[in-house]
Design an enzyme around this catalytic site. Structure first.
Site, PDB file in Angstrom:
ATOM      1  N   ARG A 121      42.940  55.356  68.228  1.00 42.05           N
ATOM      2  CA  ARG A 121      42.534  53.951  68.241  1.00 42.05           C
ATOM      3  C   ARG A 121      41.882  53.569  66.913  1.00 42.05           C
ATOM      4  O   ARG A 121      40.724  53.884  66.674  1.00 42.05           O
ATOM      5  CB  ARG A 121      41.567  53.658  69.397  1.00 42.05           C
ATOM      6  N   ASP A 177      28.313  51.722  74.519  1.00 42.75           N
ATOM      7  CA  ASP A 177      29.027  51.652  73.250  1.00 42.75           C
ATOM      8  C   ASP A 177      29.055  50.217  72.767  1.00 42.75           C
ATOM      9  O   ASP A 177      28.295  49.370  73.250  1.00 42.75           O
ATOM     10  CB  ASP A 177      30.429  52.240  73.377  1.00 42.75           C
TER      11      ASP A 177
END
Length: 590
Positions: free
Chosen positions: A205, A488
């Site tokens: 990613r 996150d």
């Protein structure tokens, strides 16, 4: 151009000669030290001829730097950036224009009136065998954290979201070490780790389009972060992954619509041709993390037909995008996320149902978001341990019954119970057969805000997550644990967005009817610092660095939640902020 290529070729031959021409009488490490300055000069001269400038590496990452940023790799990056920089710039301008139109017109998104794509009979290209069973991936695995990355590689996960985005802090150290660790994993260079074809599928990613790589300039401009990540990953790893039937496969973050998918598709096709790869070998799963993208799912798959690996739906980035796009409107005041926002709520359930129906109608996987829960350290037979497992199973069981083909967990210990859950609830590799023809999702369904207010505990939680995320970034870490969950950039995004929205619209606390003001947020923030310093001091003496860093994080958080114009991404705000750069930028561009 041909003459320039020949010059580069001769310089590289000389470079190989300088590095490889060793004598038997001289130890290898002495030879490397002796030749390095000359080689570096030639390398610098060569990339400067291209118009490329690259920061020096941290001393301990010299090997990673030399491995990844060879003359050929830099040449490829230079061509990639120059080919697509204008398209990326235009795409980001289009985002701003869309937002301006939404703000000034008061309009809301709607499905395209052109039904030619939706009503025509097409499917995406066939899904590779290694992507047909994606029951449980590990999410937020930053490859710069070698211990976690190695544990993920040795796990039983179907895939690993090898993350340079939400769960990763993009310091120069983290980028180089993360990219190098991926290279090592793919090429079988990590001791104790099996060959790539026997590992979980590595789903790389890159950063989202809002991020830049400040350590690389092409033509005097910082380059798009995702082009740097994608370019380095493809140049060094694609051929090997293809030979092993293991990639190259990607996750794509934070796309806002079909035109952005088209840019990625063009990048994929150009790269395949440039590297001599078969067309369509790159496969990408698009994370639908933006409310505007949810209105263009069919079109996104259509644009990526030959390169599609389906769509993914989460919760917090997607929810935060409502504040991003409509947050100035009081009608879109999002209630307490812990108490009132879950995948059971109508707007999120509709969004997941639409992802499943769209993907399965077009022959590709639909995957759910990440379970962020962390199992306690107590034995697996303990009540607390079982309670967390059962809670995750309950939530993910609903997603499986909705038709998803897989989802992510963060805690490696959750793999076995979640994989068993899939086998218990649905046979086979996937659920492509679940078409969800019974559903009809309208714009109203996707835009219906959940009812509910704001609680004092919810406000404190959001402030805590926002501050501690910034504190983690100042430490060079992309995520942290809090109250049994991993946090996150996605949770930080929704947290700071809700605080900004509460202040902007003077939201009312449920408990006592008090108006949420900036002064109230400041007071709660001071309490968060006291709490965090108590936690630190419980295990060690609080250093001046800890205190200064936390105070800096509070100041940055209070700045971002009181901006007149909503900062679109917390990661963009931080990565371009002088304070964050001063914490991590220890070298200058040559």
């Amino acid at each position: 151009m041909f003459r320039q290529y020949r010059i580069m070729e001769r310089l590289h031959v000389l470079q190989r000669h300088l590095v490889g021409n060793k004598t038997q009488s001289r130890p290898r490490h002495q030879e490397c030290v002796a030749s390095a300055p000359t080689t570096d000069r030639l390398w610098r001269q060569s990339i400067e001829q291209l118009g490329v400038e690259i920061s020096d590496p941290p001393a301990h990452l010299d090997t990673a730097f030399r491995t990844l940023l060879t003359l050929e790799a830099v040449q490829f990056l230079d061509e990639l950036v120059r080919e697509f920089q204008d398209a990326v710039d235009q795409m980001l301008i289009s985002r701003q224009l869309k937002k301006l139109n939404l703000d000034t017109s008061g309009k809301l998104p709607e499905f395209s009136k052109d039904d030619s794509i939706r009503h025509s009979n097409w499917t995406v290209a066939s899904i590779p065998q290694r992507l047909k069973c994606r029951h449980v991936d590990l999410g937020d695995v930053s490859p710069s954290n070698m211990d976690h990355f190695k544990a993920a590689l040795k796990s039983t996960a179907q895939g690993i979201q090898t993350d340079f985005d939400d769960g990763h802090c993009p310091t120069w150290t983290n980028q180089l070490s993360g990219l190098y660790n991926v290279y090592r994993a793919i090429h079988g260079l990590i001791p104790g780790v099996a060959s790539i074809e026997h590992l979980p599928v590595i789903m790389m990613r890159p950063r989202a389009w809002n991020m830049v790589e400040s350590n690389v300039l092409v033509g005097g401009k910082q380059i798009p972060g995702p082009l740097f990540d994608f370019g380095v990953l493809m140049f060094h790893n694609a051929q090997h992954l293809l030979k092993k039937n293991s990639g190259p496969y990607f996750y794509l973050s934070k796309l806002e619509g079909r035109l952005e998918a088209r840019v990625w598709d063009q990048i994929f096709s150009w790269t395949e041709k440039k590297l001599g790869l078969p067309h369509g070998c790159v496969k990408a799963c698009v994370l639908i993390e933006n409310v505007l993208a949810s209105f263009e799912m069919e079109e996104i798959l259509f644009e990526l037909q030959d390169h599609s690996a389906g769509l993914n739906c989460g919760i917090w980035d997607y929810s935060a995008s409502f504040i991003n796009k409509f947050g100035c409107r009081k009608d879109f005041l999002l209630p307490d996320r812990n108490k009132y926002v879950s995948m059971d709520r109508h707007f999120l359930k509709s969004y997941m149902d639409l992802v499943v129906a769209t993907c399965h109608h077009r022959g590709c996987p639909a995957t759910g978001g990440m379970a962020a829960s962390l199992l306690p350290d107590s034995p697996a037979t303990s009540v607390d341990y079982e309670k967390v497992v059962e809670s995750v199973k309950q939530g993910k069981g609903k997603e499986i019954k909705a038709g998803v083909d897989g989802f992510m967990v963060y805690d490696i210990r959750l793999l076995q119970p979640m994989q068993k859950l899939f086998k218990d609830l649905t046979p086979g590799e996937n659920q492509y057969h679940v078409k969800r023809d019974e559903i009809t999702i309208t714009a109203y369904d996707l835009l219906l805000m959940p009812s509910g207010g704001v609680t004092r505990s919810g406000l404190k939680h959001n402030i805590t997550v926002g501050i501690l995320f910034i504190d983690s970034w100042l430490k060079g870490q992309g995520h942290f644990s809090l109250n049994g969950s991993i946090e996150d950039s996605a949770t930080a995004e929704i947290s700071r967005s809700q605080v900004w929205q509460c202040i902007r619209h003077q939201a009312i606390l449920e408990e006592d009817g008090k108006v949420i003001t900036f002064a109230m947020v400041q007071s709660v923030a001071r309490g968060v610092v006291r709490d965090q310093l108590s936690v630190i001091s419980a295990g060690q003496k609080v250093s001046q660095n800890d205190y200064t860093r936390l105070q800096t994080a509070v100041q940055m958080f209070l700045e971002i939640v009181t901006k007149k114009d909503f900062p679109e991404f917390i990661t963009t705000y931080l990565s371009l902020n002088h304070t964050w750069l001063s914490f991590h930028q220890t070298v200058k561009l040559n």
